[in-house]
Write an enzyme that holds these catalytic residues in place. Structure first.
Site, PDB file in Angstrom:
ATOM      1  N   ASP A  20      11.467  -2.682  -8.763  1.00  9.56           N
ATOM      2  CA  ASP A  20      10.356  -1.788  -8.440  1.00  9.56           C
ATOM      3  C   ASP A  20      10.597  -0.410  -9.105  1.00  9.56           C
ATOM      4  O   ASP A  20      10.979  -0.361 -10.274  1.00  9.56           O
ATOM      5  CB  ASP A  20      10.207  -1.755  -6.907  1.00  9.56           C
ATOM      6  CG  ASP A  20       8.934  -1.122  -6.409  1.00  9.56           C
ATOM      7  OD1 ASP A  20       7.915  -1.824  -6.345  1.00  9.56           O
ATOM      8  OD2 ASP A  20       8.971   0.083  -6.084  1.00  9.56           O
ATOM      9  N   HIS A  57       9.273  -9.967  -3.931  1.00 11.92           N
ATOM     10  CA  HIS A  57       9.490  -8.615  -4.440  1.00 11.92           C
ATOM     11  C   HIS A  57      10.772  -7.981  -3.899  1.00 11.92           C
ATOM     12  O   HIS A  57      11.204  -6.943  -4.398  1.00 11.92           O
ATOM     13  CB  HIS A  57       8.277  -7.757  -4.069  1.00 11.92           C
ATOM     14  CG  HIS A  57       8.184  -6.475  -4.821  1.00 11.92           C
ATOM     15  ND1 HIS A  57       7.945  -6.424  -6.179  1.00 11.92           N
ATOM     16  CD2 HIS A  57       8.310  -5.182  -4.426  1.00 11.92           C
ATOM     17  CE1 HIS A  57       7.926  -5.151  -6.564  1.00 11.92           C
ATOM     18  NE2 HIS A  57       8.150  -4.376  -5.522  1.00 11.92           N
ATOM     19  N   TYR A 111       4.968   8.252  -6.797  1.00 10.30           N
ATOM     20  CA  TYR A 111       3.764   7.695  -7.441  1.00 10.30           C
ATOM     21  C   TYR A 111       2.966   8.790  -8.146  1.00 10.30           C
ATOM     22  O   TYR A 111       2.449   8.588  -9.241  1.00 10.30           O
ATOM     23  CB  TYR A 111       2.886   6.987  -6.403  1.00 10.30           C
ATOM     24  CG  TYR A 111       3.494   5.690  -5.889  1.00 10.30           C
ATOM     25  CD1 TYR A 111       3.074   4.471  -6.396  1.00 10.30           C
ATOM     26  CD2 TYR A 111       4.488   5.696  -4.921  1.00 10.30           C
ATOM     27  CE1 TYR A 111       3.625   3.287  -5.945  1.00 10.30           C
ATOM     28  CE2 TYR A 111       5.049   4.519  -4.465  1.00 10.30           C
ATOM     29  CZ  TYR A 111       4.620   3.316  -4.976  1.00 10.30           C
ATOM     30  OH  TYR A 111       5.171   2.152  -4.538  1.00 10.30           O
TER      31      TYR A 111
END
Ligand SMILES: *[C@@H]1O[C@H](CO)[C@@H](O)[C@H](O)[C@H]1NC(C)=O
Ligand SMILES: *[C@@H]1O[C@H](CO)[C@@H](O)[C@H](O)[C@H]1NC(C)=O
Ligand SMILES: *[C@@H]1O[C@H](CO)[C@@H](O)[C@H](O)[C@H]1NC(C)=O
Ligand SMILES: *[C@@H]1O[C@H](CO)[C@@H](O)[C@H](O)[C@H]1NC(C)=O
Ligand SMILES: *[C@@H]1O[C@H](CO)[C@@H](O)[C@H](O)[C@H]1NC(C)=O
Length: 409
Positions: A199, A386, A332
């Site tokens: 990630d 994930h 982000y």
């Protein structure tokens, strides 16, 4: 005359000088005093008595029943003290690097030949994403007469749990990579090391792999910072998928069309979301828990998966108890377009290892991973998603060991 003993003492003194520069300190997790308040907040939070449109299932977000089950477990059987004690079995430290407090686990092998390895986590995880694999990777493992073990370092990204937030809104993953390289080389004194990332951690770890070619001598990834191809793009490149490979590709299509709302909100209005959920443990549970539930293997909790509700609640508790949900989501906003659309080889000859887990919500075929590094091995696992360190720890451990065995020659 210096005996070897005094020489040893002098060396020890010299080594002790380095920690001074970075203010290296042992660290223990102690969030116990905040837990009663958290549990009261959870207990006092009302949820809808019934869902409006239960027939849509998970397609429009976490199901009410799933959230209720997690919430009830949080105030009843979930025991923070047990989880905290387990996490404190690792050797934690903090160091000051470029004005940031960097928290990290420094779990050393007893093997003098152990290979240094940094494991870099993503969002909505933390160092705790790697809990099941840290100690196995430090232990000495033999295959075909060769042995491998790692000195494992697991830092917390800036703004996540015990690491302080980044200095300003302009901070990017490249700054984090530089700080983590300083951690490995100057604070811990490793001349060379290997990296693993998932990630956002893969964005950081790949930057280390690509741009620190004298110190990073191997990389293992379950995610690479390149935009996955659409089915049309794959077809245009004559890449055909087996039914197993079609699973992560279809999950990628799902994620990029209807599953990335959280991503856009965090990348555009982190304040609105961050303040809204700042003091709401159930709010964070709904937002973060939905991702743990949806991006893991659907068989979560059945072997080899260790992903029961407990690690999810521990993960959300870590965010809540350290008040770091808000600072965590800034990554982000600070890194718009973190994945490149252009696949290209970086200037490094370091070996690259890649593990594709079928229920990850991204798919990179071997042909494409080969374009972004010196690919030595590509593994495809039908079990896992994930969060492979929880979803399928034996496979992740074996694949990371394969890198060390290769480096041993
Ligand atoms: C939650 O609330 C119930 C009912 O008000 C109470 O009996 C229980 O002790 C509370 N639990 C916690 C952990 O606060
Ligand atoms: C943000 O912080 C970094 C690291 O301290 C610094 O190099 C940079 O100049 C700062 N940027 C701004 C816009 O203040
Ligand atoms: C795909 O295959 C077709 C037919 O064999 C060929 O004409 C085309 O050049 C190939 N495309 C690529 C990107 O290899
Ligand atoms: C994740 O959500 C999608 C719908 O958006 C659903 O199709 C998929 O089955 C979910 N996966 C899991 C593991 O819950
Ligand atoms: C390492 O990177 C530098 C700068 O990009 C490059 O000149 C050099 O060739 C690279 N070394 C290897 C072994 O690829």
């Amino acid at each position: 005359m210096l005996s070897s003993l005094t020489l040893g003492l002098l060396l020890a003194t010299a080594c002790a000088a380095t920690p001074g520069k970075f203010n290296l300190r042992p660290f223990k997790i102690d969030l116990s005093s905040e837990v009663a308040r958290m549990k009261t907040l959870v207990n006092n939070t009302r949820l809808p008595s019934h869902d409006l449109y239960p027939e849509v299932g998970i397609a429009n977000g976490i199901e009410l029943g799933t959230l209720e089950e997690l919430k009830n477990e949080w105030t009843t059987s979930f025991d923070w003290e047990t989880q905290q004690a387990e996490l404190n079995e690792f050797s934690h430290f903090t160091a000051e690097i470029e004005g940031l407090t960097v928290h990290f686990i420094n779990q050393k092998s007893t093997d003098p030949d152990a290979i240094p390895l940094i494991l870099v986590h993503g969002w909505p995880g933390s160092f705790q994403e790697f809990a099941p694999v840290i100690k196995p990777l430090t232990s000495l493992h033999s295959t075909d007469g060769k042995t491998v073990s790692y000195n494992v370092v697991v830092p917390s990204l800036p703004g996540f749990v015990f690491s302080s937030p980044s200095a300003n809104a302009s901070w990017t993953y490249k700054d984090t990579a530089r700080v983590f390289n300083t951690l490995m080389t100057e604070v811990l004194g490793y001349e060379t090391y290997t990296v693993h990332g998932t990630d956002w951690g893969a964005v950081v770890a790949y930057d280390l792999y690509a741009n620190y070619n004298t110190t990073v001598r191997g990389g293992h990834f379950v995610f690479v910072p390149f935009v996955p191809l659409t089915p049309e793009q794959l077809a245009a490149e004559n890449i055909t998928l087996t039914p197993e490979e079609a699973i992560p590709e279809s999950l990628y299509v799902m994620w990029s069309t209807t599953g990335d709302g959280y991503f856009h909100e965090q990348a555009t209005r982190p304040k609105n979301l961050g303040f809204a959920l700042y003091d709401s443990p159930v709010g964070q549970l709904s937002w973060i828990g939905s991702i743990w539930k949806n991006m893991s293997d659907p068989r979560a909790g059945t072997p080899p998966s260790l992903l029961s509700n407990t690690p999810i609640l521990t993960s959300v508790s870590l965010y809540f108890l350290t008040s770091s949900f808000y600072s965590s989501i800034w990554i982000y906003e600070q890194n718009q377009n973190p994945l490149s659309t252009v696949y290209s080889k970086p200037p490094t000859d370091a070996p690259l290892f890649f593990s594709m887990f079928a229920y990850n919500q991204d798919y990179w075929p071997e042909e494409k991973v080969r374009e972004v590094g010196n690919l030595i091995s590509y593994e495809f696992h039908e079990f896992g998603g994930h969060f492979p360190a929880w979803d399928n720890p034996p496979a992740l451990i074996e694949d990371i060991r394969a890198m060390g065995l290769f480096l041993r020659g």
